[in-house]
Design a protein around this motif. Structure first.
Motif, mmCIF file in Angstrom:
data_model
loop_
_atom_site.group_PDB
_atom_site.id
_atom_site.type_symbol
_atom_site.label_atom_id
_atom_site.label_comp_id
_atom_site.label_asym_id
_atom_site.label_seq_id
_atom_site.Cartn_x
_atom_site.Cartn_y
_atom_site.Cartn_z
ATOM 1 N N VAL A 191 5.573 -6.979 21.179
ATOM 2 C CA VAL A 191 4.900 -7.931 20.247
ATOM 3 C C VAL A 191 5.697 -8.130 18.901
ATOM 4 C CG1 VAL A 191 3.000 -8.496 18.640
ATOM 5 C CG2 VAL A 191 2.613 -7.161 20.685
ATOM 6 N N ALA A 192 6.100 -9.543 18.666
ATOM 7 C CA ALA A 192 6.810 -9.758 17.483
ATOM 8 C C ALA A 192 6.252 -9.545 16.131
ATOM 9 C CB ALA A 192 7.468 -11.269 17.522
ATOM 10 N N LEU A 193 6.809 -9.022 15.189
ATOM 11 C CA LEU A 193 5.812 -8.538 14.006
ATOM 12 C C LEU A 193 6.938 -8.536 12.853
ATOM 13 C CD1 LEU A 193 3.185 -7.488 12.738
ATOM 14 C CD2 LEU A 193 4.302 -5.341 12.603
ATOM 15 N N ASP A 194 6.632 -9.790 12.007
ATOM 16 C CA ASP A 194 7.668 -9.784 10.948
ATOM 17 C C ASP A 194 7.230 -8.991 9.519
ATOM 18 O OD1 ASP A 194 6.397 -12.479 8.733
ATOM 19 O OD2 ASP A 194 5.455 -11.847 10.784
ATOM 20 N N GLU A 195 8.020 -8.389 8.781
ATOM 21 C CA GLU A 195 7.899 -7.610 7.708
ATOM 22 C C GLU A 195 6.564 -8.074 6.810
ATOM 23 O OE1 GLU A 195 11.327 -6.534 5.905
ATOM 24 O OE2 GLU A 195 10.548 -4.737 5.224
ATOM 25 N N ARG A 196 6.698 -9.421 6.528
ATOM 26 C CA ARG A 196 5.342 -9.849 5.834
ATOM 27 C C ARG A 196 4.065 -9.732 6.247
ATOM 28 N NH1 ARG A 196 4.994 -13.853 1.728
ATOM 29 N NH2 ARG A 196 2.781 -14.429 2.045
ATOM 30 N N THR A 197 3.880 -9.815 7.689
ATOM 31 C CA THR A 197 2.572 -9.551 8.234
ATOM 32 C C THR A 197 2.203 -8.112 8.074
ATOM 33 O OG1 THR A 197 3.253 -10.946 9.922
ATOM 34 C CG2 THR A 197 1.148 -10.186 10.341
ATOM 35 N N ALA A 198 3.263 -7.240 8.703
ATOM 36 C CA ALA A 198 2.941 -5.927 8.462
ATOM 37 C C ALA A 198 2.713 -5.438 7.077
ATOM 38 C CB ALA A 198 4.152 -5.172 8.897
ATOM 39 N N LEU A 199 3.391 -5.808 6.194
ATOM 40 C CA LEU A 199 3.253 -5.421 4.644
ATOM 41 C C LEU A 199 1.619 -5.904 4.429
ATOM 42 C CD1 LEU A 199 4.800 -3.691 3.091
ATOM 43 C CD2 LEU A 199 5.644 -6.171 1.912
ATOM 44 N N ALA A 200 1.242 -6.995 4.617
ATOM 45 C CA ALA A 200 -0.006 -7.637 4.452
ATOM 46 C C ALA A 200 -1.029 -6.728 5.017
ATOM 47 C CB ALA A 200 -0.059 -9.160 4.840
ATOM 48 N N ALA A 201 -0.947 -6.141 6.140
ATOM 49 C CA ALA A 201 -1.910 -5.249 6.913
ATOM 50 C C ALA A 201 -2.030 -4.288 6.304
ATOM 51 C CB ALA A 201 -1.449 -5.298 8.603
ATOM 52 N N LEU A 202 -0.911 -3.475 5.978
ATOM 53 C CA LEU A 202 -0.892 -2.217 5.131
ATOM 54 C C LEU A 202 -1.682 -2.253 3.873
ATOM 55 C CD1 LEU A 202 2.803 -0.698 5.834
ATOM 56 C CD2 LEU A 202 0.480 0.012 6.583
ATOM 57 N N ILE A 203 -1.391 -3.382 3.169
ATOM 58 C CA ILE A 203 -2.103 -3.620 1.754
ATOM 59 C C ILE A 203 -3.427 -3.816 1.995
ATOM 60 C CG2 ILE A 203 -1.983 -5.120 -0.223
ATOM 61 C CD1 ILE A 203 0.957 -5.464 -0.082
ATOM 62 N N ARG A 204 -3.800 -4.756 3.024
ATOM 63 C CA ARG A 204 -5.381 -4.593 3.255
ATOM 64 C C ARG A 204 -5.877 -3.437 3.441
ATOM 65 N NH1 ARG A 204 -8.905 -8.564 6.738
ATOM 66 N NH2 ARG A 204 -10.794 -7.593 5.792
ATOM 67 N N LEU A 205 -5.325 -2.385 4.007
ATOM 68 C CA LEU A 205 -5.812 -1.085 4.282
ATOM 69 C C LEU A 205 -5.464 -0.277 3.138
ATOM 70 C CD1 LEU A 205 -5.171 -1.064 7.968
ATOM 71 C CD2 LEU A 205 -7.381 -0.160 6.919
ATOM 72 N N GLY A 206 -5.191 -0.654 2.055
ATOM 73 C CA GLY A 206 -5.240 0.104 0.666
ATOM 74 C C GLY A 206 -4.032 1.176 0.909
ATOM 75 N N LEU A 207 -3.056 0.780 1.287
ATOM 76 C CA LEU A 207 -1.513 1.522 1.155
ATOM 77 C C LEU A 207 -0.783 1.183 0.515
ATOM 78 C CD1 LEU A 207 -1.702 2.624 4.982
ATOM 79 C CD2 LEU A 207 -2.035 4.147 2.993
ATOM 80 N N ARG A 208 -0.967 0.105 -0.482
ATOM 81 C CA ARG A 208 -0.118 -0.499 -1.456
ATOM 82 C C ARG A 208 0.655 0.787 -2.269
ATOM 83 N NH1 ARG A 208 0.673 -5.434 -4.945
ATOM 84 N NH2 ARG A 208 2.803 -4.683 -5.144
ATOM 85 N N GLY A 209 1.969 0.806 -2.349
ATOM 86 C CA GLY A 209 2.627 1.706 -3.050
ATOM 87 C C GLY A 209 2.960 2.866 -2.062
ATOM 88 N N ARG A 210 2.437 2.934 -0.916
ATOM 89 C CA ARG A 210 2.647 4.047 0.037
ATOM 90 C C ARG A 210 3.577 3.495 1.346
ATOM 91 N NH1 ARG A 210 -1.477 5.538 -3.397
ATOM 92 N NH2 ARG A 210 -1.587 7.954 -3.712
ATOM 93 N N GLU A 211 3.968 2.338 1.362
ATOM 94 C CA GLU A 211 4.551 1.781 2.292
ATOM 95 C C GLU A 211 6.037 2.350 2.539
ATOM 96 O OE1 GLU A 211 4.490 0.392 -0.573
ATOM 97 O OE2 GLU A 211 3.349 -1.626 -0.432
ATOM 98 N N ASP A 212 6.757 3.065 1.596
ATOM 99 C CA ASP A 212 7.817 3.554 1.718
ATOM 100 C C ASP A 212 7.989 4.842 1.841
ATOM 101 O OD1 ASP A 212 9.356 1.100 2.024
ATOM 102 O OD2 ASP A 212 9.519 0.595 -0.058
ATOM 103 N N LEU A 213 6.753 5.768 1.662
ATOM 104 C CA LEU A 213 6.797 7.254 1.769
ATOM 105 C C LEU A 213 6.914 7.653 3.242
ATOM 106 C CD1 LEU A 213 4.098 8.132 -1.052
ATOM 107 C CD2 LEU A 213 6.584 8.253 -1.014
ATOM 108 N N PRO A 214 7.590 8.742 3.623
ATOM 109 C CA PRO A 214 7.140 9.170 5.071
ATOM 110 C C PRO A 214 5.853 9.326 5.268
ATOM 111 C CG PRO A 214 8.312 10.855 3.518
ATOM 112 C CD PRO A 214 8.316 9.521 2.898
ATOM 113 N N VAL A 215 5.349 9.373 6.229
ATOM 114 C CA VAL A 215 3.740 9.451 6.475
ATOM 115 C C VAL A 215 3.527 10.962 6.101
ATOM 116 C CG1 VAL A 215 2.127 9.503 8.559
ATOM 117 C CG2 VAL A 215 3.624 7.451 8.245
ATOM 118 N N ARG A 216 4.329 11.902 6.675
ATOM 119 C CA ARG A 216 4.316 13.286 6.576
ATOM 120 C C ARG A 216 3.635 13.812 5.147
ATOM 121 N NH1 ARG A 216 9.043 14.936 4.753
ATOM 122 N NH2 ARG A 216 10.045 13.433 6.027
ATOM 123 N N VAL A 217 3.760 12.969 4.014
ATOM 124 C CA VAL A 217 3.306 13.342 2.709
ATOM 125 C C VAL A 217 2.097 12.651 2.550
ATOM 126 C CG1 VAL A 217 5.778 13.774 2.036
ATOM 127 C CG2 VAL A 217 4.639 11.783 1.411
#
Ligand code: HEM
Ligand SMILES: Nc1ncnc2c1ncn2[C@@H]1O[C@H](COP(=O)(O)OP(=O)(O)OP(=O)(O)O)[C@@H](O)[C@H]1O
Ligand SMILES: Nc1ncnc2c1ncn2[C@@H]1O[C@H](COP(=O)(O)OP(=O)(O)OP(=O)(O)O)[C@@H](O)[C@H]1O
Ligand SMILES: [Mg+2]
Ligand SMILES: [Mg+2]
Lengths: 64, 221, 199, 258, 221, 199
Positions: free
Chosen positions: F102-128
């Protein structure tokens, strides 16, 4: 028949260790393996019988 | 002390439950020793000459292969956390795990080495020295390996980083262990080699559990 | 008996909380609340001594914590299942007791498992159990390992309605017997009373 | 057009074969195996006695090797069987994967220990032959090594199956391994051709006249037949045990015990 | 095809993220090859003779060391399930993982072997043959290894069982690979050895992804 | 569109369920209920084609299931986190889209993460990330991977109150747009309507 005595037969022309070591190992393993297989079969059958007995007992106490 | 024995019992039970585990560590040893003649070709004189080296390297590698699992399973499922919080001192539990590791991975190698040495055409007294050297050397490998395993626990790059850390520390054991057998074959005295191995073992037995425990605490933070 | 003061914790450059303090006496429990990522798990790990705090202190019966006494009298069950997948529930329970240096006979262990609704699963390897059943195996330790302070991180996760009620009862019994508990959960907890700490 | 008809016939035959395998249920196979076992034991005994008689009392002393050569009468049959059983095992495994029949996995599992035994015997008797002939118990010769690999493949197969509890999964995983390992068989067989080795070359050859005394050949063939019958008998016994173990909760097993 | 490339990219990204991983596989290779001179002693003639064998065995072992992680991580965290359910065919994704494995674990060995061979005093043409043989052999190792890794996935006894299954299958590659170099040193023709290696590679490239995929589906059941 | 009939499953010697059947049309959802160990997860795995059923059949648009179409139009999120601990949430999302073709551009991906309340966590490794945040990374796939049938196993686990509401809204939107869903959960679900299937 080219063996002159039993002793000669068992001596195998000086190769007794090797010839009897080979044949002996074959006989030994080929006796042990079927016994093991047979025992495995008997063990399953035994446990199945036990289970059936337990089932029957359950049944009896259930109906009485 | 009871906790130590309990750990040993538990680890052995776990290993036996995974039946193949014990056997296969040994198989690895056997297979590795038989790979070399395949790669090098079947010249008896040459093979006899390199036999002690090959057996020792194989022992070292098969110890190494089992190391990442030494603490990893306990770490992943949270048991290690529970151990660290247990009223029994963690050092004791760790010592138990090391003992179990040796019983499962080291001792079988010691027992098997003479048989494999026979294949390389070593004579009885050389086999004796080989076994003795391994008897002193394999616990050393387990002890040093435990430190490495604890240090690399949960660290990115795991197993291979572990090899990188541990192998250099194994080199003295390798040199003196294989050296003892070679010295014997060359007709020299082996006392020096063996007592050096014993000294290293004593040192490691003293420090390794302590270092391992410390490393584990860091890994858990 | 448990007094905490001025506790602070940061992860990366983010300060999760600072100046957290509370005291728990016998029969009391604390409900740590907060959104996802607020720092509940981090707080619990500081409490039990798995990671060091940036500031503040934790005392148990007046002593600073990572003491042997504290470890003996505290039990912590975290996000992890902490059970060996290859062993049966019964073996898991008995071996973890042995590691803690606690004697545990088969009868007691079995009773604990049955109380947690694992009847008929005592002899299966944990690997094949369902998510909820795995949690129950872990929770059985609450019954077999005597402890005064229970620290449970999201212990109600993955449990069905019956099990949630059961665990609530266990906690209530424990408190009634003079125990203490620190709990986290996103659902309302079926335990009466309790102080709340919002992160 | 005639070809067309024959082709269709072929399909028909293969389809009914597939049907047969699909319905070759453990339930019908269990009693069938029970009835066949005594016959195979009897055949094994007859061939074995005849073969041993020839090996020890008819076959002449070898000009070069003296009496030591008599090891051939167990060594060659064991070696042949070790390879042949592997092929049969792989055949059953493939069938199980392709048609999802229950019996095939059980057959493969039942054959493995016997195959391993034959490989072990081949190694053992070979070693006992090598010591007097080559002066060493073991050399790193290609055939010996590939036979050792075969032994390890059998062990690997058994270890893999033992390590997986779910029999269905164990069967499938074992089947894939068995199929992959088949490449080793031609290696063993042709190793004497591909490398110049210490080990004897083929004496039995379909295109050439046998280079061996007639009586020796007969002894070897009879012993091979005896080993063959033995293997079938043991494997069938074991497969019966496996059938009962795996099907213990079905209705028919409860009635099959009488 | 796009999915294949995506998998390759993803696996390489993951490996680079764990920085040490790539480097340490190579270090392992280096360390193992240098252990032998330590264990065996510094005789140049002897060393030169055993060099091809040792380099090949080391390549084989360092491939083996990384194998358990080939699918394990994806299995544990559920990514493998997602792959099996993905609209892209699983076989393609698996092929991608194998390619990535070779790029990360095999290719560096090929590039490094000449340097290490130099240490053993091999001459230029022998080094050429060694590199060529490894270039044909290491993908073969990755392909066969993938089958073993898939078969032992999530199985008790994991890594060591894997070694037991895979090492016997590696032996032909070892014999022909090391044999090629030895034949060259002995002044014989190497064409036969190399074309056999190539044939095995073609066979494996054809069947291994299929067998691996089948084994993975079984493991996921 | 999804019709299931006569489905049966046993594990070990235990029959978990037999003769399970249901049909789902566009805009409908199914709530699979049952105590711990009842077989909910097992049912889901049969549905999506991860393990074979003992009996019964599953059809999607009338075709028997493990079909390519079905795989393209279905998304399954299970107990597992299924995210790479070493990658960031953003990378995780984009790479799993690439694997699915599936093609997924950065914008859409970022929007999805922000919608799920992960704003500010996009660039942390998931581990933490915290337990709940990890689940959210997984759930973001619901927004970036178009699918008609959502199969979610205990998707509400470990989520805080806000996130539970958010996921409920997402599901409701999906249904309103003609989608379908099969859900399990031990808590009451914040989604109106729905058939129930009790195991
Ligand atoms: C551990 C050592 C040995 C192993 C693993 C071994 C293995 C085998 C195998 C697999 C075969 C059957 C292959 C075929 O029929 O082409 C075979 C056949 C044979 N072996 Fe050995 N062997 C060993 C030692 C020996 C020794 C020491 C001798 C004699 C000096 C010997 C003589 C023969 C002969 C004559 C055949 C029959 C070849 C034929 O008729 O085709 N083997 N061996
Ligand atoms: N290196 C880092 N840089 C920035 N933030 C970090 C770092 N490591 C951890 N964090 C943040 O610290 C927090 C850790 O939270 P913790 O696991 O304690 O949450 P929690 O309250 O238990 O949440 P949940 O309810 O989801 O379990 C998370 O918000 C995480 O994003
Ligand atoms: N080999 C086996 N023998 C007997 N029972 C087994 C075996 N394997 C699995 N089981 C049982 O099968 C069931 C699997 O349940 P599943 O994981 O589908 O439950 P679930 O409904 O998802 O439960 P949860 O709410 O806890 O997630 C469990 O009850 C487990 O104990
Ligand atoms: Mg948390
Ligand atoms: Mg479930």
């Amino acid at each position: 028949m080219h063996w002159n005595s039993v002793g000669e037969f068992f001596a195998m022309g000086g190769y007794a260790l090797y010839v009897w070591g080979s044949f002996g190992a074959c006989v030994l393993l080929m006796v042990v393996e079927p016994l093991l297989a047979k025992r495995r079969l008997n063990e399953v059958r035994q446990s199945l019988r036990r289970e059936r007995l337990a089932d029957e007992l359950d049944h009896q106490s259930g109906t009485s | 002390m009871k906790a130590l024995l309990a750990t040993v019992r538990r680890d052995i039970l776990l290993a036996l439950r995974r039946k193949s585990e014990v056997l296969t560590a040994v198989f690895f040893f056997v297979i590795v020793t038989s790979l070399f003649p395949l790669g090098i070709g079947p010249e008896p004189v040459l093979l006899k000459k390199i036999a002690p080296g090959i057996l020792w390297v194989a022992a070292l590698l098969s110890t190494l292969l089992g190391l990442p699992r030494l603490f990893a399973a306990d770490h992943l499922d949270g048991t290690l956390e529970q151990m660290a919080l247990s009223p029994s001192p963690l050092g004791l539990l760790v010592a138990g795990k090391i003992v179990a590791h040796w019983l499962l991975c080291g001792l079988p190698l010691v027992l098997l080495a003479p048989v494999l040495g026979l294949q390389f055409d070593l004579d009885a007294s050389a086999l004796g020295i080989l076994t003795l050297a391994l008897l002193l050397g394999t616990p050393l490998l387990s002890l040093i390996g435990a430190i490495g395993a604890a240090l690399t626990l949960g660290v990115r790059g795991g197993g291979v980083l572990l090899a990188l850390l541990v192998l250099p520390l194994y080199i003295p054991a390798l040199i003196f262990g294989a050296g003892a057998v070679e010295a014997h074959i060359a007709g020299l005295d082996v006392g020096g080699h063996l007592s050096l191995l014993a000294a290293m073992l004593a040192l490691a037995a003293f420090f390794a559990p302590w270092a391992t425990t410390a490393a584990l605490r860091v890994a858990l933070e | 008996m448990l007094t905490v003061s001025g506790l602070a914790c940061s992860r990366g450059e983010r300060r999760l909380f600072a100046n957290v303090g509370f005291a728990l006496g016998s029969g009391e429990w604390l409900h740590v609340q907060g959104a996802n990522g607020a720092g509940k798990t981090s707080l619990m790990r500081l409490l039990v001594g798995l990671s060091p705090a940036d500031a503040g202190e934790i005392r148990w019966r007046g002593e600073p914590t990572p003491s042997v006494d504290f470890r003996r009298e505290m039990i912590y069950l975290g996000h992890h299942a902490a059970v060996k997948e290859d062993l049966t529930p019964l073996e898991n329970l008995r071996l973890s007791a042995a590691l803690d240096g606690v004697a545990l006979d088969e009868r007691t262990a079995l009773a604990a498992l049955i109380r947690l609704g694992l009847r008929g699963r005592e002899d299966l390897p944990v690997r094949v159990l369902s998510a909820g059943q795995k949690r129950r195996v872990l929770l059985a330790r609450l019954l077999t390992r005597p402890a005064i302070l229970w620290v449970l991180d999201e212990a109600f996760n993955a449990l069905d309605v019956g099990a949630v009620k059961l665990l609530g009862d266990l906690i209530a019994e424990h408190l009634a017997a003079g125990g203490m508990a620190v709990l986290t959960s996103h659902q309302p907890l079926p335990v009466p009373g309790g102080k709340a700490l919002v992160l | 057009m005639g070809d067309h008809g024959r082709f269709k016939g072929c399909i028909g035959v293969s389809q009914s074969l597939i049907q047969w395998f699909r319905y070759a249920s453990p339930q019908s196979f269990y009693p069938l195996a029970g009835r066949m076992i005594p016959w195979f034991w009897a055949a094994a005994a007859v061939f074995g006695v005849a073969g041993l008689w020839i090996s020890f009392f008819v076959a002449p002393t070898d000009a070069q090797q003296g009496e030591g050569y008599r090891i051939i009468f167990v060594h060659v049959p064991a070696s042949w069987m070790s390879m042949f059983i592997y092929l049969v095992m792989a055949f059953w495994a493939a069938l199980g994967l392709a048609l999802n029949t229950r019996v095939s996995g059980m057959m493969a599992q039942a054959l493995a220990p016997t195959g391993a035994l034959m490989a072990a015997l081949s190694l053992w008797t070979g070693a006992f032959w090598g010591k007097p002939m080559w002066g060493a118990w073991w050399v790193w010769d290609a055939r010996l090594t590939s036979e050792l690999i075969l032994f390890f493949l059998y062990l690997g197969f058994m270890a893999l199956q033992a390590a997986i509890d779910d029999p269905r999964r164990a069967d499938k995983a074992g089947a894939i391994l068995a199929l992959v390992g088949v490449v080793n068989i031609p290696i063993i067989y042709f190793s004497v051709k591909w490398w110049n080795t210490l080990h004897q070359g083929s004496t039995i050859n379909l295109t050439k006249a046998p280079s061996m005394a007639q009586t020796m050949l007969w002894g070897m063939l009879l012993m091979a037949l005896a080993f063959w019958m033995y293997s079938i008998a043991v494997a069938l016994t074991r497969v019966r045990a496996i059938i009962l173990e795996r099907e213990r909760h079905t209705e028919w097993v409860k009635h099959a015990l009488e």
